[in-house]
Design a protein around this motif. Structure first.
Motif, mmCIF file in Angstrom:
data_model
loop_
_atom_site.group_PDB
_atom_site.id
_atom_site.type_symbol
_atom_site.label_atom_id
_atom_site.label_comp_id
_atom_site.label_asym_id
_atom_site.label_seq_id
_atom_site.Cartn_x
_atom_site.Cartn_y
_atom_site.Cartn_z
ATOM 1 N N VAL A 11 3.642 3.311 3.770
ATOM 2 C CA VAL A 11 2.766 4.077 4.658
ATOM 3 C C VAL A 11 2.830 3.515 6.076
ATOM 4 C CG1 VAL A 11 0.357 4.668 5.180
ATOM 5 C CG2 VAL A 11 1.211 4.883 2.842
ATOM 6 N N PHE A 12 2.770 2.193 6.216
ATOM 7 C CA PHE A 12 2.792 1.610 7.560
ATOM 8 C C PHE A 12 4.174 1.698 8.198
ATOM 9 C CE2 PHE A 12 -1.368 0.124 6.395
ATOM 10 C CZ PHE A 12 -2.048 0.207 7.590
ATOM 11 N N ASP A 13 5.224 1.656 7.386
ATOM 12 C CA ASP A 13 6.566 1.899 7.936
ATOM 13 C C ASP A 13 6.638 3.321 8.495
ATOM 14 O OD1 ASP A 13 7.405 -0.656 7.295
ATOM 15 O OD2 ASP A 13 8.509 -0.043 5.495
ATOM 16 N N ARG A 14 6.080 4.253 7.750
ATOM 17 C CA ARG A 14 6.054 5.649 8.181
ATOM 18 C C ARG A 14 5.202 5.819 9.439
ATOM 19 N NH1 ARG A 14 3.744 10.095 4.232
ATOM 20 N NH2 ARG A 14 3.378 11.540 5.911
ATOM 21 N N LEU A 15 4.107 5.088 9.511
ATOM 22 C CA LEU A 15 3.228 5.156 10.672
ATOM 23 C C LEU A 15 3.970 4.734 11.939
ATOM 24 C CD1 LEU A 15 0.379 5.651 11.794
ATOM 25 C CD2 LEU A 15 -0.135 3.264 11.248
ATOM 26 N N GLN A 16 4.820 3.736 11.829
ATOM 27 C CA GLN A 16 5.587 3.299 12.993
ATOM 28 C C GLN A 16 6.490 4.414 13.507
ATOM 29 O OE1 GLN A 16 5.208 0.462 14.778
ATOM 30 N NE2 GLN A 16 3.472 0.213 13.416
ATOM 31 N N HIS A 17 6.965 5.244 12.616
ATOM 32 C CA HIS A 17 7.840 6.358 13.002
ATOM 33 C C HIS A 17 7.039 7.588 13.434
ATOM 34 C CE1 HIS A 17 10.327 9.941 12.208
ATOM 35 N NE2 HIS A 17 11.239 9.226 12.812
ATOM 36 N N ASP A 18 6.043 7.978 12.622
ATOM 37 C CA ASP A 18 5.276 9.206 12.882
ATOM 38 C C ASP A 18 4.178 9.026 13.926
ATOM 39 O OD1 ASP A 18 6.836 10.436 10.981
ATOM 40 O OD2 ASP A 18 5.328 10.366 9.410
ATOM 41 N N ARG A 19 3.721 7.777 14.162
ATOM 42 C CA ARG A 19 2.706 7.413 15.155
ATOM 43 C C ARG A 19 1.282 7.821 14.786
ATOM 44 N NH1 ARG A 19 4.493 3.628 17.483
ATOM 45 N NH2 ARG A 19 3.014 3.818 19.130
ATOM 46 N N ARG A 20 1.113 8.818 13.890
ATOM 47 C CA ARG A 20 -0.230 9.260 13.494
ATOM 48 C C ARG A 20 -0.162 9.847 12.096
ATOM 49 N NH1 ARG A 20 -3.292 14.082 13.688
ATOM 50 N NH2 ARG A 20 -5.447 13.765 14.283
ATOM 51 N N LEU A 21 -1.028 9.383 11.217
ATOM 52 C CA LEU A 21 -1.088 9.892 9.853
ATOM 53 C C LEU A 21 -2.537 10.210 9.501
ATOM 54 C CD1 LEU A 21 1.257 7.315 8.061
ATOM 55 C CD2 LEU A 21 1.820 9.675 8.654
ATOM 56 N N VAL A 22 -2.733 11.328 8.825
ATOM 57 C CA VAL A 22 -4.063 11.725 8.363
ATOM 58 C C VAL A 22 -4.200 11.282 6.910
ATOM 59 C CG1 VAL A 22 -5.614 13.671 7.933
ATOM 60 C CG2 VAL A 22 -4.081 13.708 9.923
ATOM 61 N N VAL A 23 -5.243 10.514 6.620
ATOM 62 C CA VAL A 23 -5.507 10.057 5.254
ATOM 63 C C VAL A 23 -6.381 11.116 4.579
ATOM 64 C CG1 VAL A 23 -6.464 8.222 3.816
ATOM 65 C CG2 VAL A 23 -5.410 7.658 6.028
ATOM 66 N N VAL A 24 -5.939 11.564 3.391
ATOM 67 C CA VAL A 24 -6.678 12.615 2.685
ATOM 68 C C VAL A 24 -7.104 12.153 1.293
ATOM 69 C CG1 VAL A 24 -5.557 14.503 3.929
ATOM 70 C CG2 VAL A 24 -4.562 13.689 1.808
ATOM 71 N N ARG A 25 -8.238 12.691 0.870
ATOM 72 C CA ARG A 25 -8.727 12.493 -0.501
ATOM 73 C C ARG A 25 -9.067 13.878 -1.021
ATOM 74 N NH1 ARG A 25 -13.667 9.360 -0.382
ATOM 75 N NH2 ARG A 25 -12.420 7.481 -0.383
ATOM 76 N N ASP A 26 -8.508 14.218 -2.162
ATOM 77 C CA ASP A 26 -8.713 15.553 -2.740
ATOM 78 C C ASP A 26 -8.341 16.649 -1.739
ATOM 79 O OD1 ASP A 26 -9.656 14.392 -5.123
ATOM 80 O OD2 ASP A 26 -11.702 14.304 -4.319
ATOM 81 N N GLY A 27 -7.294 16.388 -0.949
ATOM 82 C CA GLY A 27 -6.807 17.377 0.007
ATOM 83 C C GLY A 27 -7.600 17.484 1.290
ATOM 84 N N ARG A 28 -8.683 16.711 1.412
ATOM 85 C CA ARG A 28 -9.524 16.779 2.613
ATOM 86 C C ARG A 28 -9.337 15.534 3.464
ATOM 87 N NH1 ARG A 28 -15.459 18.363 1.437
ATOM 88 N NH2 ARG A 28 -15.282 18.661 3.674
#
Length: 102
Positions: free
Chosen positions: A18-35
């Motif tokens: 996830v953090f490797d991806r964050l370095q590339h994407d710069r912003r990630l939305v964390v979801v629980r049950d699709g929200r």
């Protein structure tokens, strides 16, 4: 699920990915049950550079406060527009230089 989302489970069990991806994407939305329940953002590279310069004594250690002061100043500053037909941008600078050389 769009590419900018990660689940709580992924965050808990695949933290490094996830953090490797964050370095590339710069912003990630964390979801629980699709929200969405949170947002992860990578550090701004420009801010990291300014922190490095401040640590080396090449920039003000209070650069963040300086930046906020400038933002406040610009937000309160009156808007200036050129009259129709007046030079703008680079043309205005060149016109000012030509005028100064006379």
């Amino acid at each position: 699920m769009s590419d900018d989302r990660v689940t709580v489970r992924q965050l808990a069990h695949e933290t490094r990915k996830v953090f490797d991806r964050l370095q590339h994407d710069r912003r990630l939305v964390v979801v629980r049950d699709g929200r969405p329940i949170g947002i992860l953002t990578a550090p701004d590279p420009d801010e990291q550079q300014l922190d490095d310069w401040a640590a080396a004594g090449e920039a003000s250690p209070d650069w963040r406060a300086d930046q906020e002061g400038l933002r406040s100043f610009l937000a309160a500053a009156p808007v200036r527009t050129a009259a129709a037909g007046d030079p703008v941008g680079s043309a205005a600078i060149l016109a000012d230089r030509a005028e100064d050389e006379r």
